[in-house]
Design a protein around this motif. Structure first.
Motif, mmCIF file in Angstrom:
data_model
loop_
_atom_site.group_PDB
_atom_site.id
_atom_site.type_symbol
_atom_site.label_atom_id
_atom_site.label_comp_id
_atom_site.label_asym_id
_atom_site.label_seq_id
_atom_site.Cartn_x
_atom_site.Cartn_y
_atom_site.Cartn_z
ATOM 1 N N ALA A 199 0.848 -1.204 0.000
ATOM 2 C CA ALA A 199 0.000 0.000 0.000
ATOM 3 C C ALA A 199 0.879 1.248 0.000
ATOM 4 C CB ALA A 199 -0.926 -0.001 1.215
ATOM 5 N N PHE A 200 1.974 1.202 0.768
ATOM 6 C CA PHE A 200 2.909 2.330 0.829
ATOM 7 C C PHE A 200 3.525 2.579 -0.549
ATOM 8 C CE2 PHE A 200 7.205 4.003 1.439
ATOM 9 C CZ PHE A 200 7.012 5.054 2.337
ATOM 10 N N VAL A 201 3.925 1.499 -1.207
ATOM 11 C CA VAL A 201 4.540 1.633 -2.541
ATOM 12 C C VAL A 201 3.522 2.208 -3.536
ATOM 13 C CG1 VAL A 201 5.483 0.341 -4.500
ATOM 14 C CG2 VAL A 201 6.291 -0.144 -2.185
ATOM 15 N N LEU A 203 0.964 4.094 -2.875
ATOM 16 C CA LEU A 203 0.777 5.510 -2.534
ATOM 17 C C LEU A 203 1.886 6.357 -3.129
ATOM 18 C CD1 LEU A 203 -0.104 5.788 1.262
ATOM 19 C CD2 LEU A 203 -1.368 6.784 -0.632
ATOM 20 N N GLY A 204 3.110 5.826 -3.073
ATOM 21 C CA GLY A 204 4.268 6.591 -3.526
ATOM 22 C C GLY A 204 4.395 6.647 -5.036
ATOM 23 N N ILE A 205 3.940 5.580 -5.698
ATOM 24 C CA ILE A 205 4.153 5.496 -7.134
ATOM 25 C C ILE A 205 2.946 5.949 -7.915
ATOM 26 C CG2 ILE A 205 4.336 3.860 -9.039
ATOM 27 C CD1 ILE A 205 6.048 2.172 -7.320
ATOM 28 N N SER A 207 -0.191 7.821 -8.696
ATOM 29 C CA SER A 207 -0.826 9.068 -8.287
ATOM 30 C C SER A 207 -2.328 8.982 -8.345
ATOM 31 C CB SER A 207 -0.371 10.205 -9.187
ATOM 32 O OG SER A 207 1.015 10.224 -9.258
ATOM 33 N N ILE A 209 -4.512 6.383 -7.067
ATOM 34 C CA ILE A 209 -5.223 5.388 -6.239
ATOM 35 C C ILE A 209 -6.620 5.932 -5.958
ATOM 36 C CG2 ILE A 209 -5.439 4.342 -3.984
ATOM 37 C CD1 ILE A 209 -2.588 4.094 -3.732
#
Lengths: 209, 209
Positions: A199-201, A203-205, A207, A209
C-alpha cells in the motif's frame, strides 16, 4: 500541489512574522494587496495559512500532510486484504511448516472443526518448535499455536491504518480478517506487513489510487 | 485540503462536460464568471483541473494523490532505518536462531572477518535448516545463508520508497543499509517491512511529519 515561488515566499513571511495582515505581506513583497489576493486565498484554502479577522494570517504548521492522512484514512481492509492460508488444529508442525513454504506466507491461521478461528502460527512459533528436540511430525499445531483470546483480528470495514497500527503495537506480522458467525470467527482474509508495504509503494508510485 | 461544496460541484461539472469553458461552468451554476474565478484558480493550482487556453477546463483525474506521492518521495532511508543485528560467518545455526529470538528481529546480516557483508539469514532460511535432520550446533551459518551477489541492499540516501519496492519485488523481509568501503560493504542499518509499516502509520496519524 506545487506552490509558486511567490506562494513559498508568502509562507516564509507568515512563518516569520505571523500574525501579519495581507497589507503587510504585500508591503514586504512590493506588491499590492489585490495582486496577492488569489495567492492568499489558495494558501488559506489549502490549509497552509489561517486567516483571523482583524488579526491577520497565521502559519498553521500544516504542510499538506493532513491531506495525506485524510487520504490514508479512506483505505479499508477489504480493498487490500490477501487470501488467508488456513490449517486444521490437528495438522502436525512439520506439515504446517511445509504449508508455509508451499504457500510462501509468514503466518498460518488455524481453525477448529466448525471452521472457526482458533489459533495463529507465525514463522517464529514454528522456528521455536523446530529447535526443540521433539519429532515435528508427532506434535499437532494446536499445542504450539497462539490461541484465542490472544489473537488480534481485524474486520473488512476496518481502516487499513488501524490494522497497520495493530501490527506495530502487538508486534505481529499478520492479522486475520474475520467475519462474525454464530459458531465463532470465520477467516476471510489476511493483512500482513507485506500488505502495508505494498500500500505504501502504491501511494508513492501511483498518483491515481 | 477541504474543498467547498461549490468547488466539488465545479469538479463534477468538469468531469462530466470537460473540456468546458469558465463561462459555461458559470452558466450551469447560475453564477458569474467573476464569482467563480477564485474557485477555478484554486482547483487549477491544486491540480484537480487543468486549463487549456481557448479550449477550457479538463478534469485531470488527480485527487490529491500526487501530493502524497511527492511527500513520500522526500523520505530517505537514513531517516527511518533501524539498527542491524549482525553475526559472524562461523556462528552456528543454533546460535543464530537464539540471536534472532533474543534481538527479536526477522533477519540477521552475516559479516566476514573484515566485518563486511557476506550474507543474509531470514527466518525462512533458519526454519528450512532447522527441519532438516542435522545438528544445528554443528552447522555454521555461512553454509545456509543467502550470499553476495544475491543480496539486495540499499544505501542511506536512497528513497524509502525504492527500498520498499525492492522488498516487494524481491520478496524479502529486510534490506541491509550499506556503506561502500575498500574492503567491501559495511552494514550500517536495516530496513524491513516493519520499518515501512511504521512509516505508513506515521503518514496516516501524524499530520506534521
Amino acid at each position: 500541489m506545487k506552490l509558486s515561488d511567490r506562494q513559498e515566499k508568502i509562507i516564509d513571511i507568515v512563518k516569520e512574522n505571523g500574525p501579519i495582515t495581507g497589507e503587510h505581506i504585500a508591503d514586504k513583497l512590493n506588491l499590492t494587496r489585490a495582486t496577492l489576493r488569489p495567492d492568499l486565498a489558495i494558501l488559506t484554502m489549502a490549509g497552509f495559512l489561517e486567516a483571523r479577522p482583524r488579526v491577520g494570517y497565521f502559519f498553521t504548521g500544516k504542510t499538506g500532510s493532513e491531506l495525506i492522512s485524510d487520504k490514508i484514512k479512506t483505505f479499508q481492509v477489504h480493498e487490500f486484504q490477501q487470501i488467508p492460508i488456513i490449517v486444521k488444529e490437528d495438522v502436525s508442525v512439520y506439515d504446517a511448516i511445509s504449508a508455509m513454504f508451499l504457500e510462501d506466507v509468514g503466518t498460518l491461521f488455524v481453525v477448529n472443526d466448525k471452521s472457526c478461528l482458533s489459533g495463529v502460527l507465525s514463522r517464529k512459533d514454528l522456528l521455536r518448535a523446530s529447535i526443540g528436540q521433539q519429532d515435528l511430525n508427532a506434535i499437532a499445531v494446536h499445542i504450539i499455536m497462539t490461541r484465542m483470546p490472544n489473537i488480534t483480528v481485524c474486520r473488512k470495514d476496518d481502516l487499513l491504518l488501524d490494522a497497520a497500527q495493530r501490527l506495530i503495537t502487538k508486534q505481529i506480522d499478520a492479522l486475520p480478517v474475520v467475519k462474525d458467525t454464530e459458531d465463532g470467527l470465520v477467516v476471510t482474509g489476511r493483512i500482513t506487513k507485506t500488505t502495508i508495504t505494498k500500500a505504501f509503494v502504491e501511494l508513492g508510485i501511483d498518483s491515481h489510487i
